[in-house]
Write a protein that holds these residues in place. Structure first.
Motif, mmCIF file in Angstrom:
data_model
loop_
_atom_site.group_PDB
_atom_site.id
_atom_site.type_symbol
_atom_site.label_atom_id
_atom_site.label_comp_id
_atom_site.label_asym_id
_atom_site.label_seq_id
_atom_site.Cartn_x
_atom_site.Cartn_y
_atom_site.Cartn_z
ATOM 1 N N VAL A 11 11.257 2.069 -1.712
ATOM 2 C CA VAL A 11 10.991 2.394 -3.116
ATOM 3 C C VAL A 11 12.173 3.089 -3.782
ATOM 4 N N GLY A 12 13.335 3.034 -3.161
ATOM 5 C CA GLY A 12 14.565 3.431 -3.830
ATOM 6 C C GLY A 12 14.890 4.912 -3.855
ATOM 7 N N ILE A 13 14.216 5.724 -3.036
ATOM 8 C CA ILE A 13 14.448 7.172 -3.116
ATOM 9 C C ILE A 13 15.874 7.522 -2.690
ATOM 10 N N PHE A 14 16.356 6.907 -1.612
ATOM 11 C CA PHE A 14 17.725 7.202 -1.184
ATOM 12 C C PHE A 14 18.724 6.742 -2.227
ATOM 13 N N CYS A 15 18.576 5.513 -2.720
ATOM 14 C CA CYS A 15 19.522 4.987 -3.709
ATOM 15 C C CYS A 15 19.548 5.855 -4.966
ATOM 16 N N GLU A 16 18.384 6.286 -5.401
ATOM 17 C CA GLU A 16 18.302 7.152 -6.571
ATOM 18 C C GLU A 16 19.049 8.463 -6.318
ATOM 19 N N THR A 17 18.854 9.035 -5.134
ATOM 20 C CA THR A 17 19.495 10.302 -4.792
ATOM 21 C C THR A 17 21.001 10.142 -4.678
ATOM 22 N N LEU A 18 21.454 9.044 -4.057
ATOM 23 C CA LEU A 18 22.892 8.793 -3.928
ATOM 24 C C LEU A 18 23.509 8.523 -5.291
ATOM 25 N N ARG A 19 22.844 7.736 -6.106
ATOM 26 C CA ARG A 19 23.344 7.441 -7.456
ATOM 27 C C ARG A 19 23.494 8.723 -8.273
ATOM 28 N N ASP A 20 22.476 9.574 -8.204
ATOM 29 C CA ASP A 20 22.478 10.790 -9.015
ATOM 30 C C ASP A 20 23.518 11.800 -8.534
ATOM 31 N N ALA A 21 23.970 11.658 -7.283
ATOM 32 C CA ALA A 21 25.031 12.541 -6.797
ATOM 33 C C ALA A 21 26.353 12.261 -7.505
ATOM 34 N N GLY A 22 26.487 11.040 -8.055
ATOM 35 C CA GLY A 22 27.627 10.720 -8.892
ATOM 36 C C GLY A 22 28.936 10.467 -8.174
ATOM 37 N N ARG A 23 28.910 10.264 -6.881
ATOM 38 C CA ARG A 23 30.149 10.073 -6.126
ATOM 39 C C ARG A 23 30.468 8.592 -5.904
ATOM 40 N N TYR A 35 0.841 -1.205 0.000
ATOM 41 C CA TYR A 35 0.000 0.000 0.000
ATOM 42 C C TYR A 35 0.874 1.253 0.000
ATOM 43 N N TRP A 36 1.922 1.268 0.825
ATOM 44 C CA TRP A 36 2.834 2.406 0.833
ATOM 45 C C TRP A 36 3.468 2.596 -0.544
ATOM 46 N N ASP A 37 3.824 1.498 -1.190
ATOM 47 C CA ASP A 37 4.447 1.560 -2.506
ATOM 48 C C ASP A 37 3.510 2.184 -3.538
ATOM 49 N N LYS A 38 2.230 1.830 -3.463
ATOM 50 C CA LYS A 38 1.269 2.294 -4.471
ATOM 51 C C LYS A 38 0.712 3.683 -4.179
ATOM 52 N N HIS A 39 0.599 4.042 -2.904
ATOM 53 C CA HIS A 39 -0.132 5.256 -2.556
ATOM 54 C C HIS A 39 0.679 6.277 -1.754
ATOM 55 N N VAL A 40 1.239 5.863 -0.616
ATOM 56 C CA VAL A 40 1.858 6.839 0.288
ATOM 57 C C VAL A 40 3.136 7.423 -0.303
ATOM 58 N N PHE A 41 4.031 6.571 -0.801
ATOM 59 C CA PHE A 41 5.294 7.081 -1.326
ATOM 60 C C PHE A 41 5.109 7.953 -2.571
ATOM 61 N N PRO A 42 4.262 7.564 -3.535
ATOM 62 C CA PRO A 42 4.072 8.464 -4.681
ATOM 63 C C PRO A 42 3.536 9.835 -4.278
ATOM 64 N N ALA A 43 2.648 9.870 -3.261
ATOM 65 C CA ALA A 43 2.063 11.141 -2.836
ATOM 66 C C ALA A 43 3.050 12.028 -2.093
ATOM 67 N N SER A 44 4.127 11.444 -1.576
ATOM 68 C CA SER A 44 5.070 12.216 -0.760
ATOM 69 C C SER A 44 6.496 12.135 -1.285
ATOM 70 N N ARG A 45 6.656 11.652 -2.490
ATOM 71 C CA ARG A 45 7.992 11.363 -3.010
ATOM 72 C C ARG A 45 8.890 12.598 -3.049
ATOM 73 N N ASP A 46 8.393 13.706 -3.571
ATOM 74 C CA ASP A 46 9.229 14.895 -3.722
ATOM 75 C C ASP A 46 9.694 15.427 -2.370
ATOM 76 N N VAL A 47 8.773 15.454 -1.397
ATOM 77 C CA VAL A 47 9.141 15.926 -0.065
ATOM 78 C C VAL A 47 10.189 15.004 0.541
ATOM 79 N N ARG A 48 9.963 13.711 0.447
ATOM 80 C CA ARG A 48 10.907 12.754 1.013
ATOM 81 C C ARG A 48 12.290 12.884 0.355
ATOM 82 N N LYS A 49 12.308 13.022 -0.953
ATOM 83 C CA LYS A 49 13.592 13.084 -1.652
ATOM 84 C C LYS A 49 14.359 14.344 -1.285
ATOM 85 N N ASN A 50 13.689 15.495 -1.298
ATOM 86 C CA ASN A 50 14.380 16.764 -1.109
ATOM 87 C C ASN A 50 14.623 17.118 0.355
#
Length: 331
Positions: free
Chosen positions: A136-148, A90-105
């Protein structure tokens, strides 16, 4: 950077989330006969009965003040539980998509920035990183995109969330961390955000981290601080006391756990942003009475706009927030 519970857990989704939590809880209760008693997960001491919630018993360690579920589901039951959890789906389908930008930034980018800063300060190689319980991979995506980091791996046992990680193009292992006996190269960083409180054995988790890490490798975790303001104020009504949080540490206990299992702790802080908001929301909703609490009424209700932010900063800066962050290096 401040945010509120509504920003990351939209109220409109609470009913659906509660329904799935109940399903997961019922699944665990059906297996309660197979639960086993345990000692304190931080120091190994004998606990004393503390409270019962939703049919599950919790104890408190008189030595280090860790609160823990005992008896609890075995490691095997826990592994099956997290792999099939409908709440996580349920978190994967609903909660994380609704809060993804806030969580990432506001949640994960500051974590990435701090890890990269510590890596530079300590001369830690930014080679291979693995995020245990990657969700749902938000941290991994952010770390990967940092390029370090040369290689970023998402480890997630839940089928729905592992699928989401793959859709982000992340290298994904759909397995339990305790099944990862070896890795194809030494790890320079292991992260586990909101994971250690769920584990049958935190000691075994740290032993595996120690074995997989390269010399001077780093591990970063977050988890609840059961001595934090909102948990202490709400008591057993706190949502942090639930069927999944079987280990509720505090800064001193968590530091001791790492230091006694082969790590040197670089920092242990409580950078939480929502303690005051959580208690205020409970008071406004009539779930918590502040009668006889004139100080809290003044801070959380009457003078909220003026006093709320500095009060939260006080909690954060003095180890009194219920959100805990620890970083350590392999000794």
């Amino acid at each position: 950077m401040s945010f509120t519970p509504e920003d990351i857990r939209p109220a409109a989704l609470e009913e659906g989330k509660a329904r799935e939590i109940q399903r997961d809880m019922d699944w665990l209760l059906e297996r309660r006969a197979d639960f086993v008693a345990v000692k304190c997960p931080a120091c190994g001491g004998a606990g004393q009965p503390a409270f019962t919630k939703s049919g599950f018993s919790f104890e408190e360690c008189p030595s280090c003040r860790t609160v823990f579920m005992s008896p609890r589901a075995t490691a095997q039951i826990m592994g099956e539980f997290y792999g099939r959890s409908t709440n996580y789906e349920y978190w994967d389908k609903h909660v994380f998509p609704a809060s993804r930008d806030v969580r990432k930034n506001r949640v994960f980018k500051p974590r990435v920035d701090r890890i990269l800063a510590l890596s530079a300060e300590r001369g830690i190689e930014t080679g291979v990183a693995i995020d245990v319980g990657a969700s749902v991979g938000i941290f991994c995506e952010t770390l990967r995109d940092a390029g370090r980091f040369r290689r970023v791996v998402a480890l997630e046992p839940n089928f729905a969330q592992a699928s989401t990680c793959r859709r982000l193009g992340l290298e994904t292992l759909e397995t339990d961390f305790f099944e990862l006996d070896t890795f194809d190269e030494p790890l320079n960083l292991i992260t586990a955000f909101e994971v250690i409180e769920h584990l049958f054995s935190a000691v075994e988790f740290l032993a595996r981290c120690h074995r997989l890490l390269a010399p001077n490798g780093m591990v970063a975790v977050t988890c609840p601080n059961q001595l934090g303001f909102d948990i202490q104020t709400l008591g057993t009504d706190s949502l942090s006391f639930d069927v999944e949080h079987v280990n509720m540490f505090n800064p001193a206990a968590l530091t001791r756990l790492f230091e006694e299992n082969g790590f040197s702790v670089l920092e242990c802080t409580t950078p939480g942003a929502m303690d005051a908001s959580i208690v205020r929301d409970a008071a406004v909703a009539g779930q918590l009475s502040l009668d006889g609490q004139p100080f809290l009424r003044e801070v959380l209700l009457s003078q909220w706009e003026r006093l709320g932010p500095p009060f939260q900063a006080f909690l954060r800066d003095n180890g009194l927030s219920s959100h805990m962050w620890l970083v350590a290096i392999k000794r």
